[in-house]
Structure formats: C-alpha cells, structure tokens
Design an enzyme around this catalytic site. Structure first.
Site, mmCIF file in Angstrom:
data_model
loop_
_atom_site.group_PDB
_atom_site.id
_atom_site.type_symbol
_atom_site.label_atom_id
_atom_site.label_comp_id
_atom_site.label_asym_id
_atom_site.label_seq_id
_atom_site.Cartn_x
_atom_site.Cartn_y
_atom_site.Cartn_z
ATOM 1 N N GLY A 18 0.764 -1.243 0.000
ATOM 2 C CA GLY A 18 0.000 0.000 0.000
ATOM 3 C C GLY A 18 0.797 1.297 0.000
ATOM 4 O O GLY A 18 0.362 2.293 -0.549
ATOM 5 N N ASP A 44 -5.949 2.573 10.391
ATOM 6 C CA ASP A 44 -7.365 2.412 10.708
ATOM 7 C C ASP A 44 -7.469 2.063 12.191
ATOM 8 O O ASP A 44 -7.535 2.946 13.038
ATOM 9 C CB ASP A 44 -7.950 1.328 9.792
ATOM 10 N N LEU A 52 0.127 -1.461 12.489
ATOM 11 C CA LEU A 52 1.267 -0.638 12.867
ATOM 12 C C LEU A 52 1.827 -1.022 14.233
ATOM 13 O O LEU A 52 3.042 -1.079 14.433
ATOM 14 C CB LEU A 52 0.811 0.821 12.872
ATOM 15 N N LYS A 93 -7.619 7.550 9.650
ATOM 16 C CA LYS A 93 -9.081 7.566 9.751
ATOM 17 C C LYS A 93 -9.508 8.127 11.103
ATOM 18 O O LYS A 93 -8.966 7.747 12.136
ATOM 19 C CB LYS A 93 -9.634 6.151 9.574
HETATM 20 P P1 5GP Z 1 -5.322 -1.311 10.763
HETATM 21 O O1 5GP Z 1 -4.456 -2.445 11.186
HETATM 22 O O2 5GP Z 1 -4.794 0.051 11.188
HETATM 23 O O3 5GP Z 1 -6.762 -1.508 11.159
HETATM 24 O O4 5GP Z 1 -5.396 -1.341 9.191
HETATM 25 C C1 5GP Z 1 -4.362 -0.908 8.428
HETATM 26 C C2 5GP Z 1 -4.324 -1.627 7.096
HETATM 27 O O5 5GP Z 1 -5.633 -1.979 6.646
HETATM 28 C C3 5GP Z 1 -3.760 -0.693 6.052
HETATM 29 O O6 5GP Z 1 -2.368 -0.854 5.938
HETATM 30 C C4 5GP Z 1 -4.509 -1.107 4.816
HETATM 31 O O7 5GP Z 1 -3.818 -2.180 4.195
HETATM 32 C C5 5GP Z 1 -5.839 -1.612 5.315
HETATM 33 N N1 5GP Z 1 -6.880 -0.570 5.257
HETATM 34 C C6 5GP Z 1 -7.457 0.106 6.293
HETATM 35 N N2 5GP Z 1 -8.367 0.983 5.849
HETATM 36 C C7 5GP Z 1 -8.378 0.866 4.501
HETATM 37 C C8 5GP Z 1 -9.121 1.534 3.456
HETATM 38 O O8 5GP Z 1 -9.960 2.428 3.666
HETATM 39 N N3 5GP Z 1 -8.842 1.156 2.168
HETATM 40 C C9 5GP Z 1 -7.917 0.191 1.868
HETATM 41 N N4 5GP Z 1 -7.740 -0.083 0.576
HETATM 42 N N5 5GP Z 1 -7.216 -0.458 2.821
HETATM 43 C C10 5GP Z 1 -7.439 -0.123 4.121
#
Ligand code: 5GP
Length: 185
Positions: free
Chosen positions: A47, A106, A111, A134
């Site tokens: 990403g 998100d 992370l 977000k």
């Molecule tokens: P977290 O672990 O912070 O919940 O999610 C992070 C990962 O989820 C990001 O690196 C990404 O790969 C994916 N992700 C979270 N939100 C989105 C979104 O709105 N669109 C896309 N395409 N991927 C997301």
C-alpha cells in the site's frame, strides 16, 4: 485519470495535486527533523509503495530504503486481529533512525505489531509517517509523528491502496462506494 479508470462508484477524496503538495511538505519537515541522522525509511508493501517513492524523493537527505511486507487478515472492512509480518533484517535497523512509512492507519493494529517487531532490532529512534489517518476511536494507540491527511471512516482506494488488488494505480485517493463487501488490502 485515463478513461479505463473512470468508475461511477469512485468519488475523489484527495486529488492528485493535494497529495503532491502535502508530500512535499512532509518531505521538507522530515529533511529538517532528521538532518545529520542515519535515516531509514521503511516502506510497508504494498500500500505505501507510491507514497514512499514520492516521499523519499521529497526528503533531501542521504536516506536508506527498506521494504517490509505486512498484511492484516480479515473479512470485510474490519481488522481480523492477526497481522503477518515479513522477515526483518535487524542489521538494517539497529542503531539507526527508523521512520515507518504507512499508507493508512485504521485500527492501528498493523502498525502496533510492526513497531513492536522493529523495536526489537534496537533502532536509535522509531517513528511513523502515515499518509491517511481515519478519524475514529482507535483500538491500538500508535504514536504518529507525521500524518498526511485525516479522513472520514470510509473505505478508500488509490495512490497505492487497493480493493481486491485493483485501483492501486489511481493518481488520487478515492472513496469506493460499497456495492459488496470490500476486502482488506
Ligand atoms: P489497521 O491495522 O490500522 O486496522 O489497518 C491498516 C491496514 O488496513 C492498512 O495498511 C490497509 O492495508 C488496510 N486498510 C485500512 N483501511 C483501509 C481503506 O480504507 N482502504 C484500503 N484499501 N485499505 C485499508
């Protein structure tokens, strides 16, 4: 955007020009903050590919680039709670100033796991630069040194972000209208 990328389900959230301007600002800030340091940018694949490539060129320092594959698994648009991280080479991070470059934060779970793994290699400092953040309650608190844009809690694609491996090559960030359950990238 070429005609082949036009899709009525896509609504531009961050236009290309705004991405470019913000990346230049972040690059200037990082250049000032890490002057004289042994900076390592860690690009989280897939990403952060375009963001990191642009950011690295906006930083006027002789930095190092490392790549790390990380994927959080789950169905739909919420984190599954498990994150798979690729192999780390401790020698690439030990004693250096490490800045993790992430596309989007998100829940913060991905992370949090990555920072934990890199911290174990003994970096001199450890920071995060994320393009998109977000706006919602975070289940995992992660310190973000640099944030490109704060965006609403919507599913976005483009500039590296995918939906089922598609749309990464959009030059902007767009909201993908739900007409099915988006998969995590
Ligand atoms: P977290 O672990 O912070 O919940 O999610 C992070 C990962 O989820 C990001 O690196 C990404 O790969 C994916 N992700 C979270 N939100 C989105 C979104 O709105 N669109 C896309 N395409 N991927 C997301």
């Amino acid at each position: 955007m070429g005609p082949g990328l036009a899709d009525p389900r896509l609504e531009i959230l961050v236009p290309e020009a705004e991405l470019r301007a913000r990346v230049a600002e972040l690059g200037a800030q990082i250049s000032a903050d890490y002057e004289g340091r042994d900076l390592v940018l860690v690009c989280l694949l897939k990403g952060a590919l375009f963001f990191c490539a642009d950011l690295a060129r906006a930083v006027a320092l002789p930095l190092r680039l490392e790549f790390l594959r990380a994927a959080s698994y789950g169905a739909g648009t919420t984190s599954s709670g498990s994150v798979r991280i690729g192999e780390l080479d401790p020698a690439a991070f030990a004693g250096r100033d490490v800045l993790v470059v992430e596309d989007i934060v998100d829940s913060g779970l991905t992370l949090a796991r990555i920072l934990e793994a890199i911290r174990g290699t003994g970096p001199r400092s450890l920071g995060v630069c994320c393009l998109l953040h977000k706006e919602r309650e975070r289940s995992h608190a992660v310190p973000l040194r640099y944030v490109g844009f704060r965006i609403p809690d919507r599913f976005v694609v483009g500039y590296g972000l995918d939906h089922g491996e598609r749309y990464r090559n959009l030059p902007h960030v767009a909201v993908l209208a739900p007409d099915g359950a988006p998969e995590r990238g």
